[in-house]
Design an enzyme around this catalytic site. Structure first.
Site, PDB file in Angstrom:
ATOM      1  N   ASP A   1     174.569   6.344 166.672  1.00 29.10           N
ATOM      2  CA  ASP A   1     175.326   5.640 165.644  1.00 29.10           C
ATOM      3  C   ASP A   1     176.796   6.042 165.719  1.00 29.10           C
ATOM      4  O   ASP A   1     177.139   7.209 165.914  1.00 29.10           O
ATOM      5  CB  ASP A   1     174.746   6.007 164.269  1.00 29.10           C
ATOM      6  CG  ASP A   1     175.300   5.173 163.151  1.00 29.10           C
ATOM      7  OD1 ASP A   1     175.157   3.937 163.212  1.00 29.10           O
ATOM      8  OD2 ASP A   1     175.869   5.758 162.199  1.00 29.10           O
TER       9      ASP A   1
ATOM     10  N   GLU B   1     169.072  17.563 182.125  1.00 28.26           N
ATOM     11  CA  GLU B   1     168.240  18.762 182.211  1.00 28.26           C
ATOM     12  C   GLU B   1     166.765  18.406 182.042  1.00 28.26           C
ATOM     13  O   GLU B   1     165.896  18.883 182.784  1.00 28.26           O
ATOM     14  CB  GLU B   1     168.680  19.754 181.145  1.00 28.26           C
ATOM     15  CG  GLU B   1     167.861  21.025 181.068  1.00 28.26           C
ATOM     16  CD  GLU B   1     168.282  21.901 179.889  1.00 28.26           C
ATOM     17  OE1 GLU B   1     167.404  22.588 179.328  1.00 28.26           O
ATOM     18  OE2 GLU B   1     169.480  21.878 179.528  1.00 28.26           O
TER      19      GLU B   1
END
Length: 594
Positions: A245, A295
């Site tokens: 957002d 990752e």
């Protein structure tokens, strides 16, 4: 018929190679260069994601509010529709001043929506069906009931707790004036003054939306460190990515100076103030978040997606957010805000494919979301009228006839034919119009309550979905003691209920499903390139890959089709050789020699 399907032996495939009208323009890439095999396998590059506004999707408890268990119940429906995943609106604990976009705890589920166990079951069920799950994350601001903000109020000026937000002394002799002249997007000043523990009038804090949504201070490293842990909390629970957002927000100009146009955000209901949005420091946040996702990707080879709500002025500015080490994608709102006009559509599509493609990302197309007037109503205007808000006093669009529905169907086929990814807001597949005549007393949008105006309000696109039956609650909520839906459903929702849509092969639902099936099965669609074709006036036409032609008639009168034969798929009745007004169609043909 609405849909004409041609198999490998159809006339559309077996006809001689057509001579397409006029020379074609150069190819526009849907990605920079030729994707590597690894890039081509990344699911998000051409995925179609369905936005679930949880509060209005399906209620499992009978309290009139949709919930996570309701989403679980609806997963087979979404799988049958043919989407690749879902984006869940915020379901975190919240006082609901902005229906979840005021988050009080980023690592929990609000009891009104369920609990973490229910969330885990939802993710597991979605993955069993082959559906991705994206969460909505709100990093620009939190709730005024967040523990951090409560501590900031209690600890007073100069405290570490206040440094997590934008607190400042006021101007004027007694600090009675706000620190600067900024206005909030949802109306009113962007600053509120607090009472200090002594009872005296004290400092002011910044909120670019509502006073219940204080903006976080991302210049404090503690904010970034906490959100790093928030991301990992949900990634460890199996989510496939995040919709972010206000992704062009987070950082404000460090000196918080006056704006030369302080009412720009309030006037447009958009992120316009250059001092409050799109600051250069925000890009490091997205590099850090991308590193976290990479990752997790390295552990199992499955990409985790970051898609941003990036509201900026130009496609070239948006391109800066989707560079290879930042966000994977950003919603391309310029198509959503384009008026129904061939020149406008061609321009914004070309700009997107030029600017976004240069980054190595793919364009993320969208025609609607939980903040916009529904497409059927937005397009129910003559060409040249701004494709934005419903004018005050405009009657509701309650039928399946007319310009609005025809253009919305055509727009859907156009979007699904473009190179890149696409997002579908819940109810668009049902052809739901905007509910524009909700009584004042039921309106919940803070824009209305802060301004007293219905302009730009968002309740009309958030009315709970109709699933079945002939009267409210239309299967949205059930049980003998079930509460009424949190927003009232009009009687004409019966014409758009899911059970009727599934039974009617001419419905919006079947158009979306057929389009999604073809998009999945035809190698010409999804990621790739497009090449513009010369075509009759008011017709936008392009070719994908080695022979998929999409054409849209933006006019109201029929014209000769750019390709002979029966189309694979059309948004309205489409006889061979003709493209009616406000209609889109797809054809397959043998490639024209160059």
């Amino acid at each position: 018929m609405l849909i004409a399907t041609a198999g490998n032996g159809s006339s559309a495939d077996s006809a001689p190679s057509p001579s397409l009208p006029g020379p074609a323009s150069p190819a526009l890439q849907g990605a920079a260069g030729t994707p590597s095999p690894d890039t081509a396998q990344r699911w998000w590059r051409d995925a179609v994601i369905y936005q679930v506004y949880v509060r209005s999707f399906l209620d499992s408890t009978g309290d009139g509010i949709g919930d996570l268990a309701g989403v679980r119940t609806g997963l087979p429906y979404l799988k049958k529709l043919g989407v690749d995943g879902i984006w869940l609106s915020p379901f975190y604990p919240s006082p609901q001043h902005d229906h979840g976009y005021d988050v009080a705890d980023y690592r929990e589920v609000d009891p009104v929506y369920g609990d973490l166990a229910e969330f885990d079951s939802l993710v597991a069920d979605a993955h069993r069906l082959g559906l991705k799950v994206l969460l909505d994350i709100v990093p620009n601001h939190c709730s005024s009931e967040h523990p951090w903000f409560r501590a900031a109020l209690a600890d007073g000026p100069g405290s570490p707790a206040r440094s997590l937000f934008h607190f400042a002394d006021g101007r004027g002799e007694a600090g009675e004036l706000p620190p600067n002249n900024w206005r909030a997007m949802f109306g009113g000043p962007a600053w509120s003054r607090v009472k200090e523990a002594s009872g005296a009038e004290g400092q002011w804090y910044l909120h670019m939306f509502t006073p219940e949504q204080p903006d976080l201070n991302w210049r404090n490293p503690a904010v970034a460190a906490d959100f790093d842990q928030v991301l990992r909390f949900w990634l460890d629970r199996g989510v496939d990515g995040f919709r972010i957002d206000v992704a062009a927000g987070l950082f404000k100009h460090p000196e918080l100076p006056d704006s030369p146009d302080p009412a720009a955000d309030e006037r447009t209901r958009d992120s316009v103030n250059p001092l409050a949005w799109n600051q250069p420091e925000v890009h490091q946040v997205w590099r850090d978040w991308r590193a976290v996702c990479e990752e997790y990707t390295a552990r199992d080879g499955h990409d985790r997606l970051l898609v941003g709500e990036v509201s900026v002025r130009t496609p070239s500015e948006q391109a800066a957010y989707v560079r290879p080490d930042e966000l994977h994608q950003a919603f391309f709102f310029h198509l959503l805000t384009a008026r129904w006009d061939i020149d406008t559509f061609r321009r914004v599509i070309s700009e997107a494919l030029t600017d976004i493609a240069g980054t190595g990302s793919t364009v993320t197309w969208v025609l609607n979301n939980h903040d916009q007037v529904r497409t059927v109503t937005r397009y129910a205007t003559e060409p040249g009228v701004r494709a934005g808000d419903t004018a005050p006093g405009t009657p509701p669009v309650v039928t399946g006839e007319g310009l609005g529905p025809a253009r919305a169907r055509a727009g859907a086929l156009l979007m699904l034919a473009l190179p890149g990814a696409a997002y579908i807001y819940q109810g668009e597949e049902l052809g739901l119009p905007e509910v524009v005549d909700l009584p004042d007393e039921v309106l919940t949008d803070p824009i209305y309550h802060r301004t007293g105006s219905r302009e730009h309000i968002r309740d009309g696109c958030r009315v709970p979905l109709p699933w079945s039956g002939h009267a409210s609650p239309f299967g949205f909520t059930s049980g003998t003691d079930a509460a009424r839906p949190w927003l009232p459903q009009p009687a004409w929702f019966a014409d758009h209920a899911t059970d009727r849509a599934l039974a009617d092969t001419r419905s919006f639902w079947h158009l979306y499903r057929e389009g999604l099936q073809l998009r999945r099965s035809l190698p010409q669609l999804g990621e790739g390139t497009l090449r513009w074709l010369e075509s009759p006036p008011q017709v936008l036409a392009f070719v994908r890959g080695d022979g998929l032609v999409c054409a849209v008639n933006f006019g109201t009168e029929p014209v000769p089709a750019p390709v002979p034969g029966v189309p694979l798929l059309a948004s309205g009745d489409c006889p061979a050789g003709t493209l009616p007004g406000s209609t889109a169609a797809w054809w397959m043909h043998a490639p024209t020699p160059r």
